[in-house]
Design a protein around this motif. Structure first.
Motif, short mmCIF file in Angstrom:
data_model
loop_
_atom_site.label_atom_id
_atom_site.label_comp_id
_atom_site.label_asym_id
_atom_site.label_seq_id
_atom_site.Cartn_x
_atom_site.Cartn_y
_atom_site.Cartn_z
N TYR A 41 7.79 -2.84 4.67
CA TYR A 41 6.99 -3.97 4.16
C TYR A 41 7.89 -5.17 3.79
O TYR A 41 7.58 -6.31 4.17
N CYS A 93 -0.33 -6.58 0.78
CA CYS A 93 0.26 -5.30 1.17
C CYS A 93 -0.66 -4.13 0.78
O CYS A 93 -1.51 -4.27 -0.10
N TRP A 100 0.98 -1.02 0.51
CA TRP A 100 2.09 -0.12 0.32
C TRP A 100 1.87 0.88 -0.81
O TRP A 100 1.91 2.10 -0.55
N CYS A 142 5.42 -8.92 -2.15
CA CYS A 142 4.01 -9.10 -1.78
C CYS A 142 3.31 -10.02 -2.77
O CYS A 142 3.64 -10.02 -3.95
N TRP A 187 -1.39 -6.46 -3.66
CA TRP A 187 -1.23 -5.13 -3.08
C TRP A 187 -2.38 -4.24 -3.50
O TRP A 187 -2.79 -4.22 -4.64
#
Ligand SMILES: *[C@@H]1O[C@H](CO)[C@@H](O)[C@H](O)[C@H]1NC(C)=O
Ligand SMILES: *[C@@H]1O[C@H](CO)[C@@H](O)[C@H](O)[C@H]1NC(C)=O
Ligand SMILES: *[C@@H]1O[C@H](CO)[C@@H](O)[C@H](O)[C@H]1NC(C)=O
Ligand SMILES: *[C@@H]1O[C@H](CO)[C@@H](O)[C@H](O)[C@H]1NC(C)=O
Length: 409
Positions: A167, A185, A187, A203, A206
């Motif tokens: 990422y 994101c 993640w 990011c 997220w």
């Protein structure tokens, strides 16, 4: 010693600094309402297509969503052909996006909106379309060429351990492209112990956990998931936000009161406000919730300090957030016994400093009232599976000393 201090101060505050998402992003995406409908013959008004994006962009402007702050619009999964072209580039579905993605970007921009596009960090998306793995640079170049302003990058079909470097690497390519693009994101949603310090550095937002589904049960599962992780609050701030997923408001799964619960709790959590609803057929009572400017102002508070659940008893909860000009406090009633439930709370219960306030209910369910240090507990009555959402604005000192000042209780 000096170096040591400097390092630690920096590590506490270090976050992605691309100048974007200084308040939580607001907009509209296809997924929650339109999923992966690709059959335009059977579902002409619902399939993921140029027509859907154009008519939604039109409605965002004509019905006041853009003016209210919802300035991003875009496409989630299922916009691609199943194969890349001979040069390894992504190809938009030829029948559903006959004019290509640049035409979509141009149309969105012509309306004063910004363009969100979805991809997946793995080698396939959830629905089996090609992911970016092995083609990162090519795909960033395509997105830039199409005028994308916001990339939502899911995390299916890849080892979660690869995300800690993958990422950030994709984010570096985005940065090097020179085009400012919000980086959404997914993640942490795939990892048991996400490294939120690193995530915040790379990011703008997220997804923390599982996808929301169109039901009260799913909404409250997500609320409980966050309420049990108050430590997440410190990672949110201007430019970097926790994302509890899309707004369900206006679809089939939530009542009007339940929709208010989501809007209030999302605003307390400084969550991105990403709608996913058919703007052609949304009922007015839901539209009013999405367009409630006082609730949006809570979500978009410039200080960017996330709030959280601070109290729960007998299936009643208080969610509280400090704002730049006061406090937002949501009383959520999760009881289903069919009568308003009465709650009395102290300043401490609400995490509101003891002083004198004007108090307004942001969904217009009550008159403006005052509440202060001379009062007993703060009282509220909340409908079953509903919310009362209060803004506490500190009184000016001259108001307190003015003996003619009237307060309605
Ligand atoms: C897809 O990704 C997974 C996880 O990284 C990997 O095991 C698999 O070999 C990949 N498949 C292909 C076709 O590249
Ligand atoms: C790239 O990163 C630098 C350093 O954080 C930042 O100042 C710049 O705005 C970024 N550019 C883009 C296009 O994201
Ligand atoms: C409410 O709080 C109690 C104790 O503070 C906790 O045990 C319970 O799990 C909470 N309820 C929910 C739904 O999280
Ligand atoms: C009402 O809430 C109780 C306790 O949470 C639950 O057991 C019951 O199934 C609910 N009833 C309805 C009709 O939803």
């Amino acid at each position: 010693m000096y170096v040591l201090l400097l390092c630690c101060v920096l590590s506490v505050t270090s976050a992605l600094d691309n100048g974007l998402a200084l308040t939580p992003p607001m907009g509209w995406l296809t997924w929650q309402r339109f999923r992966c409908k690709t059959d335009c013959k059977t579902y002409p008004d619902e399939c993921i297509s140029e027509a859907l994006i154009r008519r939604t962009a039109d409605k965002m402007v004509s019905d006041g969503y853009l003016a209210a702050g919802y300035n991003y619009v875009g496409i989630d999964d299922c916009w691609m052909e199943k194969d890349r072209d001979k040069d390894g580039r992504l190809v938009p579905d030829a029948t559903r996006f006959p004019n290509g993605m640049k035409a979509i970007g141009d149309y969105i921009h012509s309306k004063g909106l910004k363009f969100i596009l979805f991809q997946d960090y793995g080698n396939k998306t959830l629905m089996g379309y090609p992911g970016v793995l092995g083609h990162e640079k090519t795909d960033v170049d395509s997105f830039v060429g199409w005028g994308v302003d916001y990339i939502k990058l899911a995390g299916m079909n890849v080892e979660p351990s690869k995300m800690d470097t993958g990422y950030p690497e994709f984010g570096r390519l985005m940065n090097e492209s020179g085009r400012p693009m919000v980086y959404s994101c997914s993640w942490p949603a795939y990892q048991g112990k996400p490294d939120y310090k690193s995530i915040r550095e790379h990011c703008n937002l997220w997804r923390n956990t599982f996808d929301i589904q169109d039901s009260w049960a799913s909404l409250t599962d997500i609320m409980d998931w966050f309420a049990k992780k108050p430590e997440l609050v410190e990672f949110a701030g201007p430019g970097h936000w926790n994302d509890p997923d899309m707004l369900l408001i206006g679809n089939d799964g939530l009542s009007v009161d339940q929709a208010r619960v989501q809007m209030a709790v999302w605003s307390i959590m400084a969550a991105p406000l990403i709608m996913s609803v058919d703007l052609n057929s949304i009922k007015d009572e839901f539209k009013h919730i999405l367009l409630n400017d006082r609730v949006i102002a809570v979500d978009q508070d410039e200080m960017g300090k996330q709030g959280m659940r601070v109290w729960n008893k007998s299936n009643c909860e208080i969610w509280s957030r400090e704002l730049s000009n006061g406090y937002a406090v949501a009383f959520v009633n999760r009881r289903n016994d069919s009568a308003p439930y009465a709650v009395a709370a102290t300043f401490d219960d609400m995490r509101v400093p003891a002083q004198n306030y004007h108090v307004e209910e942001l969904f217009d369910q009550e008159y403006l009232r005052c509440y202060g240090t001379m009062d007993r507990k703060f009282r509220s009555r909340i409908k079953p599976l509903g919310v009362k959402f209060y803004k506490f604005t500190p009184m000016k000192s001259n108001e307190i000393s003015d003996e003619h000042y009237q307060c309605y209780y």
